[in-house]
Design an enzyme around this catalytic site. Structure first.
Site, PDB file in Angstrom:
ATOM      1  N   GLU A   1       0.957  -1.191  -0.093  1.00 19.19           N
ATOM      2  CA  GLU A   1       0.037   0.083  -0.156  1.00 19.19           C
ATOM      3  C   GLU A   1       0.736   1.303  -0.040  1.00 19.19           C
ATOM      4  O   GLU A   1       0.725   2.044   0.733  1.00 19.19           O
ATOM      5  CB  GLU A   1      -0.906  -0.021   1.280  1.00 19.19           C
ATOM      6  N   ASN A   2       1.741   1.348  -0.888  1.00 21.07           N
ATOM      7  CA  ASN A   2       2.383   2.762  -1.073  1.00 21.07           C
ATOM      8  C   ASN A   2       1.267   4.079  -1.176  1.00 21.07           C
ATOM      9  O   ASN A   2       0.315   3.688  -1.744  1.00 21.07           O
ATOM     10  CB  ASN A   2       3.059   2.906  -2.417  1.00 21.07           C
TER      11      ASN A   2
ATOM     12  N   GLU B   1      -5.920  -3.415   0.048  1.00 21.21           N
ATOM     13  CA  GLU B   1      -4.869  -2.478  -0.098  1.00 21.21           C
ATOM     14  C   GLU B   1      -5.557  -1.037  -0.483  1.00 21.21           C
ATOM     15  O   GLU B   1      -4.882  -0.089   0.188  1.00 21.21           O
ATOM     16  CB  GLU B   1      -4.188  -2.802  -1.557  1.00 21.21           C
TER      17      GLU B   1
END
Length: 337
Positions: free
Chosen positions: A38-39, A68
């Site tokens: 999960e950037n 996510e």
């Protein structure tokens, strides 16, 4: 990824905080080591989430994509201070992927997801003889923290909070928690403080037994009907925790009796090694259920007469009751069963 826009709208409504970033991208990377990452504003996924036209109608990335995306709030907008508190990232993402499943596929599907998660938690703790708490400081490798305790057990902690607070107050607490700690790091006490402030109740015991201590309650339950007194007796025995350090769990829940087609609820709190609950009813019930709304993470054995299990199996408004009836009937050896 065709459900992405629906997920985004649902999470904004359910969480109460607008999506915090200017864009949201999903990128698939060959040989990526995890399911997803999960950037901030960009989720990386592995190639197993891509399906051919021949199989995409029977396979789904819904849970992964929702998990996510939920991290954009729980993990990116607000993130845990250290890996001791990683359940604040993973538990929230796991629970909110299930809440989206409820929105998309219905309440029965949600309950079955929670049931599957509970089986994983209870099975892992029995198999590993594991009394490690969710909040654990004594680990040698950070990967140790990324197990069922952070994910499915963390999800169940949130589910139990939501059940005890009620959906409206729970949403208000989570919205306040995010807004108060936006773009900051958090620890478990930050969540507890918001819940106590807005509910006006102490949750020390709740967090102590579910987050700061390990294990789960094991309950053996029996039922008896007294026709003369028109009393239903439900006896609940709680096995003391093995570690010798934890106290008995305190478990608020309900008993539900079906009498002549009508449900009669009786609220209870289980807090001792043995408790007898007596409920006056107008007639003998044909179904009796413990924790009918599925609000507790517990290993429950409930001994009820076989005719009651058949009635429970026929009740299509109670999918968990049906599953539990099947499990109980599987142990019967009579010809009809």
């Amino acid at each position: 990824f065709d459900g992405t826009d629906d997920m985004l709208g649902f999470f904004e409504q359910e969480i109460g905080v607008p999506y915090p970033w200017d864009k949201y991208y999903q990128v698939v990377v060959d040989d990526f080591t995890a399911g997803g990452m999960e950037n901030t504003s960009l989720t990386v996924l592995n190639t197993r989430t891509l399906f051919t036209k021949d199989t995409e109608n029977i396979e789904s990335s819904q849970q992964l994509v929702a998990h996510e995306m939920a991290h954009q709030w729980f993990g990116d907008y607000v993130t845990c201070k250290d890996w001791t508190n990683v359940w604040l990232n993973e538990g929230f993402a796991s629970y909110y992927e299930n809440l989206y499943d409820e929105h998309h596929n219905g309440h029965d599907s949600f309950l079955y997801q929670m049931y599957s998660d509970a089986r994983g938690v209870l099975g892992s703790e029995v198999r590993l003889d594991n009394a490690r708490p969710i909040y654990e400081r004594t680990y040698e490798n950070t990967n140790e923290q990324f197990d069922y305790r952070a994910y499915s057990k963390g999800s169940w902690v949130l589910h139990m909070l939501r059940c005890q607070l009620g959906e409206s107050l729970y949403r208000k607490c989570i919205k306040t928690y995010l807004e108060r700690h936006a773009l900051q790091t958090v620890v478990t006490s930050d969540l507890e403080e918001v819940i106590e402030e807005l509910s006006g109740r102490s949750f020390d015991q709740f967090f102590d037994q579910w987050v700061f201590h390990g294990g789960h309650p094991k309950l053996d339950i029996s039922y008896r009907w007294s026709p003369r007194d028109k009393l239903a007796q439900v006896t609940v025995k709680q096995t003391p925790p093995k570690d010798g350090k934890s106290l008995l769990f305190q478990l608020p829940t309900k008993l539900r009796f079906y009498v002549k087609g009508k449900a009669v609820d009786h609220e209870i709190i289980v807090a001792k090694e043995r408790e007898d609950f007596y409920v006056s009813l107008p007639a003998e019930p044909n179904i009796v259920r413990f924790d009918p709304e599925y609000t507790l993470l517990a290993d429950v054995t409930f001994d009820v007469p076989t005719p009651m299990l058949y009635q429970q199996l026929r009740n299509k408004d109670d999918v968990i009751g049906q599953i539990l009836a099947i499990k109980a009937l599987a142990k019967k050896s009579d010809k009809k069963t």
